[in-house]
Design a protein around this motif. Structure first.
Motif, PDB file in Angstrom:
ATOM      1  N   SER A  53       0.821  -1.215   0.000  1.00 15.02           N
ATOM      2  CA  SER A  53       0.000   0.000   0.000  1.00 15.02           C
ATOM      3  C   SER A  53       0.850   1.259   0.000  1.00 15.02           C
ATOM      4  O   SER A  53       0.582   2.219  -0.744  1.00 15.02           O
ATOM      5  CB  SER A  53      -0.928  -0.008   1.220  1.00 15.02           C
ATOM      6  OG  SER A  53      -1.672   1.180   1.295  1.00 15.02           O
ATOM      7  N   GLN A  54       1.900   1.267   0.819  1.00 11.59           N
ATOM      8  CA  GLN A  54       2.717   2.474   0.962  1.00 11.59           C
ATOM      9  C   GLN A  54       3.580   2.746  -0.259  1.00 11.59           C
ATOM     10  O   GLN A  54       4.152   3.838  -0.397  1.00 11.59           O
ATOM     11  CB  GLN A  54       3.583   2.403   2.220  1.00 11.59           C
ATOM     12  CG  GLN A  54       4.621   1.299   2.208  1.00 11.59           C
ATOM     13  CD  GLN A  54       4.112   0.014   2.828  1.00 11.59           C
ATOM     14  OE1 GLN A  54       2.907  -0.227   2.873  1.00 11.59           O
ATOM     15  NE2 GLN A  54       5.038  -0.816   3.329  1.00 11.59           N
ATOM     16  N   GLY A  93      -4.928  -2.252   1.450  1.00 12.98           N
ATOM     17  CA  GLY A  93      -4.250  -1.524   0.382  1.00 12.98           C
ATOM     18  C   GLY A  93      -3.171  -2.321  -0.317  1.00 12.98           C
ATOM     19  O   GLY A  93      -2.715  -1.940  -1.398  1.00 12.98           O
ATOM     20  N   HIS A 112       0.340   8.742  -4.600  1.00 15.21           N
ATOM     21  CA  HIS A 112      -0.672   9.402  -3.763  1.00 15.21           C
ATOM     22  C   HIS A 112      -0.853  10.839  -4.219  1.00 15.21           C
ATOM     23  O   HIS A 112       0.113  11.530  -4.576  1.00 15.21           O
ATOM     24  CB  HIS A 112      -0.249   9.383  -2.295  1.00 15.21           C
ATOM     25  CG  HIS A 112      -1.197  10.098  -1.377  1.00 15.21           C
ATOM     26  ND1 HIS A 112      -2.543   9.793  -1.306  1.00 15.21           N
ATOM     27  CD2 HIS A 112      -0.997  11.124  -0.511  1.00 15.21           C
ATOM     28  CE1 HIS A 112      -3.114  10.594  -0.424  1.00 15.21           C
ATOM     29  NE2 HIS A 112      -2.200  11.408   0.065  1.00 15.21           N
ATOM     30  N   ARG A 169       2.314   2.791  -3.290  1.00 14.83           N
ATOM     31  CA  ARG A 169       1.450   3.369  -4.315  1.00 14.83           C
ATOM     32  C   ARG A 169       1.664   4.872  -4.455  1.00 14.83           C
ATOM     33  O   ARG A 169       2.149   5.540  -3.538  1.00 14.83           O
ATOM     34  CB  ARG A 169      -0.025   3.118  -3.969  1.00 14.83           C
ATOM     35  CG  ARG A 169      -0.417   1.657  -3.897  1.00 14.83           C
ATOM     36  CD  ARG A 169      -1.864   1.463  -3.512  1.00 14.83           C
ATOM     37  NE  ARG A 169      -2.131   1.957  -2.164  1.00 14.83           N
ATOM     38  CZ  ARG A 169      -3.343   1.996  -1.608  1.00 14.83           C
ATOM     39  NH1 ARG A 169      -4.401   1.594  -2.296  1.00 14.83           N
ATOM     40  NH2 ARG A 169      -3.493   2.442  -0.386  1.00 14.83           N
ATOM     41  N   ASN A 226      -7.577   2.829  -8.411  1.00 10.29           N
ATOM     42  CA  ASN A 226      -7.442   4.021  -7.573  1.00 10.29           C
ATOM     43  C   ASN A 226      -8.346   3.884  -6.358  1.00 10.29           C
ATOM     44  O   ASN A 226      -9.541   3.597  -6.496  1.00 10.29           O
ATOM     45  CB  ASN A 226      -7.839   5.282  -8.343  1.00 10.29           C
ATOM     46  CG  ASN A 226      -6.824   5.660  -9.408  1.00 10.29           C
ATOM     47  OD1 ASN A 226      -5.712   5.148  -9.431  1.00 10.29           O
ATOM     48  ND2 ASN A 226      -7.218   6.556 -10.298  1.00 10.29           N
ATOM     49  N   LYS A 267      -8.718  12.621  -1.928  1.00  9.44           N
ATOM     50  CA  LYS A 267      -7.467  11.940  -1.591  1.00  9.44           C
ATOM     51  C   LYS A 267      -7.458  10.626  -2.362  1.00  9.44           C
ATOM     52  O   LYS A 267      -8.425   9.858  -2.285  1.00  9.44           O
ATOM     53  CB  LYS A 267      -7.349  11.715  -0.087  1.00  9.44           C
ATOM     54  CG  LYS A 267      -7.213  13.004   0.711  1.00  9.44           C
ATOM     55  CD  LYS A 267      -7.163  12.731   2.201  1.00  9.44           C
ATOM     56  CE  LYS A 267      -6.855  13.997   2.990  1.00  9.44           C
ATOM     57  NZ  LYS A 267      -7.868  15.058   2.787  1.00  9.44           N
ATOM     58  N   TRP A 288      -5.107   7.148  -3.927  1.00 10.61           N
ATOM     59  CA  TRP A 288      -3.919   6.287  -3.939  1.00 10.61           C
ATOM     60  C   TRP A 288      -3.957   5.469  -5.226  1.00 10.61           C
ATOM     61  O   TRP A 288      -4.968   4.831  -5.548  1.00 10.61           O
ATOM     62  CB  TRP A 288      -3.902   5.370  -2.724  1.00 10.61           C
ATOM     63  CG  TRP A 288      -3.662   6.103  -1.447  1.00 10.61           C
ATOM     64  CD1 TRP A 288      -2.476   6.253  -0.780  1.00 10.61           C
ATOM     65  CD2 TRP A 288      -4.635   6.814  -0.654  1.00 10.61           C
ATOM     66  NE1 TRP A 288      -2.642   6.999   0.357  1.00 10.61           N
ATOM     67  CE2 TRP A 288      -3.964   7.361   0.468  1.00 10.61           C
ATOM     68  CE3 TRP A 288      -6.004   7.036  -0.775  1.00 10.61           C
ATOM     69  CZ2 TRP A 288      -4.610   8.113   1.438  1.00 10.61           C
ATOM     70  CZ3 TRP A 288      -6.662   7.786   0.185  1.00 10.61           C
ATOM     71  CH2 TRP A 288      -5.961   8.319   1.281  1.00 10.61           C
TER      72      TRP A 288
END
Length: 235
Positions: free
Chosen positions: A13-14, A208, A18, A16, A50, A25, A27
């Protein structure tokens, strides 16, 4: 992306892209808008995932699309949809809408609430051919099975119809439950975890995260805690 074998990958997830536009908001699992990474342009025919959070009263004004299969999966709140084919619909959690943009459509999507955010996944799949006649179909959240078919090429099991050899399933498992999905030779599977914690072999997924494989055979998903996710089976 973490490689667990030559044909199996994890997208955290992190990792992705952003974007924060105030009212939106977002991602991006794959390259989209100003987020570009040539290593993450899509997976087979899957081009966009997304994760969007739309502020109360916010939304996407009327805009065009063409030659893409576009669908939205609502997680929280409501989404008011209107398009140039005359469709108007308010989608609620678990609902899916699918548009084949074909030769061209316009549509708008808004959060009609003045208090609550809208949380959804917006997903694009490339069609098997260009220049199709635009069309619309949807799927209402009316089943609570562990594995429910949302989208298919032929509309089986009351699923929405896509113009691609692609099957999209919603997965919902209670803690400790498992299911297996057979990946046929020559196909690929992408599992996008929405909530909870899942185990796929040695890989632990959190919200995510995604797991992708092009290895044929059984893909087993186990819920370490209650989970919801989308499973894509793609040619």
């Amino acid at each position: 992306m973490q490689h667990t074998s030559s044909n199996t990958h994890i997208r955290r997830s992190q990792q992705r892209g952003h974007a924060d536009h105030g009212w939106l908001k977002s991602w991006h699992t794959f390259s989209f808008a100003s987020y570009y990474d040539p290593a993450f342009m899509g997976f087979r025919s899957l081009r966009v995932i997304n994760q969007d959070i739309v502020a109360p009263g916010g939304g996407f004004p009327t805009h065009p699309h063409r030659d893409m299969e576009i669908f939205s999966y609502v997680l929280q709140g409501e989404m008011a949809h209107k398009d140039s084919m005359g469709n108007e619909r308010t989608l609620r959690p678990g609902d899916v809408q699918l548009m084949s943009a074909g030769t061209g459509i316009t549509h708008s999507e808004f959060n009609p609430s003045s208090e609550n955010p809208l949380h959804l996944l917006q997903i694009w799949i490339q069609p098997a051919q260009r220049g199709l006649t635009p069309s619309y179909s949807d799927w209402e959240s009316r089943r609570d099975a562990a594995k429910s078919l949302l989208i298919s090429p032929d509309g089986r099991e009351d699923s929405a119809v896509i113009h691609q050899d692609a099957y999209v399933y919603r997965v919902k498992l209670a803690a400790g439950e498992s299911l297996s999905h057979e990946v046929a030779p020559g196909r690929g599977a992408w599992f996008q975890l929405i909530s909870g914690q899942a185990q796929l072999g040695d890989a632990t997924l959190n919200p995510g995260d995604a797991f992708a494989t092009e290895a044929s055979g059984a893909l087993t998903i186990t819920a370490n805690e209650a989970i919801e996710g989308l499973l894509f089976d793609l040619k």
